[in-house]
Design an enzyme around this catalytic site. Structure first.
Site, short mmCIF file in Angstrom:
data_model
loop_
_atom_site.label_atom_id
_atom_site.label_comp_id
_atom_site.label_asym_id
_atom_site.label_seq_id
_atom_site.Cartn_x
_atom_site.Cartn_y
_atom_site.Cartn_z
CG HIS A 82 -2.12 1.16 1.07
ND1 HIS A 82 -1.75 2.28 1.39
CD2 HIS A 82 -3.05 0.75 0.75
CE1 HIS A 82 -2.82 3.04 1.37
NE2 HIS A 82 -3.85 2.28 0.83
CD GLU A 150 -2.82 2.34 -2.80
OE1 GLU A 150 -3.52 2.78 -2.11
OE2 GLU A 150 -1.23 2.10 -2.47
N GLY A 156 -7.54 9.87 0.09
CA GLY A 156 -8.12 10.66 1.09
C GLY A 156 -8.19 12.31 1.14
CB SER A 188 -11.36 9.95 -3.69
OG SER A 188 -10.02 10.45 -2.89
N GLY A 209 -11.01 2.74 1.07
CA GLY A 209 -10.37 3.47 2.11
C GLY A 209 -11.32 3.87 3.41
N GLY A 210 -11.44 5.28 3.21
CA GLY A 210 -12.21 5.84 4.42
C GLY A 210 -13.82 5.43 4.50
#
Length: 226
Positions: A82, A150, A156, A188, A209-210
């Site tokens: 990552h 990514e 983010g 994102s 992710g988030g």
């Protein structure tokens, strides 16, 4: 580095949700939660993986976790390479390759991450960088493998590459890895843009992710793939 025991409620919501046609759900919680998540998800449509591992099967590596340990608790995948590991911990392509080999050694599937920075993108070096990372990070002859593209500048930040940019990179990855490898897009990804991104050729899924911290958002993204 997000999530406490209360996060099990989000896993419960994922398990309770109906299976979306043709969509596989995988959750990679912090190592502190991996065993509890794997035990709860066993026998359901939700798989559990790890966020990172050491390349050795055991030994004097205090604080590290072997791929075999994730296999022992019931994980199916482990993320390696990552961008945050590459940036924060100085992981090289050689280290990522060794970790991917370790994941395969343990009988699990590596999710191998690659991606360019904003400076590399603006310099027109994105595809060169991607091809170099693939050459240096992907073990030869690895049967079970997932690649996750990514773009570092989109993680983010709220910035998202155009569909054309995603299509260009994923086509380049496909040309290198061939037809049998799944390629995920990460950066994102959210419910509002998931369907558009997942419709791009050679985008086989999303590395989230988030937006994966809340089951409702994660399921909203999965709905874009169904």
């Amino acid at each position: 580095m997000n999530g406490l025991k209360a996060g099990l409620a989000e896993l419960e919501a994922l398990i309770a949700a109906p299976v979306l046609g043709g969509c596989n759900l995988l959750v990679c919680p912090p190592a502190t939660l991996a065993a509890a998540f794997a035990a709860r998800a066993a026998g359901t449509h939700v798989q559990v993986g790890g966020q990172d591992c050491h390349w050795q099967p055991s030994g004097a590596h205090t604080g590290d976790i072997a791929a075999e340990m994730f296999a022992d608790l019931g994980a199916s995948h482990i993320i390696v390479g990552h961008s945050e590991r590459r940036t924060d911990h100085g992981e090289t392509d050689a280290i990522v390759k060794a970790k991917a080999e370790a994941v395969a050694r343990a009988g699990l599937t590596p999710i191998l991450c690659i991606g360019e920075t904003l400076a590399e993108r603006e310099a027109g070096e994105a595809l060169v960088l991607i091809e170099r990372q693939l050459a240096g990070s992907v073990p030869e002859g690895l049967a079970a493998l997932v690649i996750a593209y990514e773009p570092v500048w989109a993680i983010g930040t709220g910035l998202t590459p155009t569909v054309a940019q995603v299509a260009e990179v994923h086509a380049a990855i496909r040309a290198v890895v061939g037809p049998g490898v799944k390629i995920l897009y990460g950066g994102s990804v959210k419910p509002s843009n998931a369907a558009e991104l997942l419709a791009v050729p050679h985008v086989d899924g999303a590395l989230v992710g988030g937006a994966s911290l809340k089951a409702a958002d994660f399921l909203g993204i999965a709905a874009g793939a169904a």
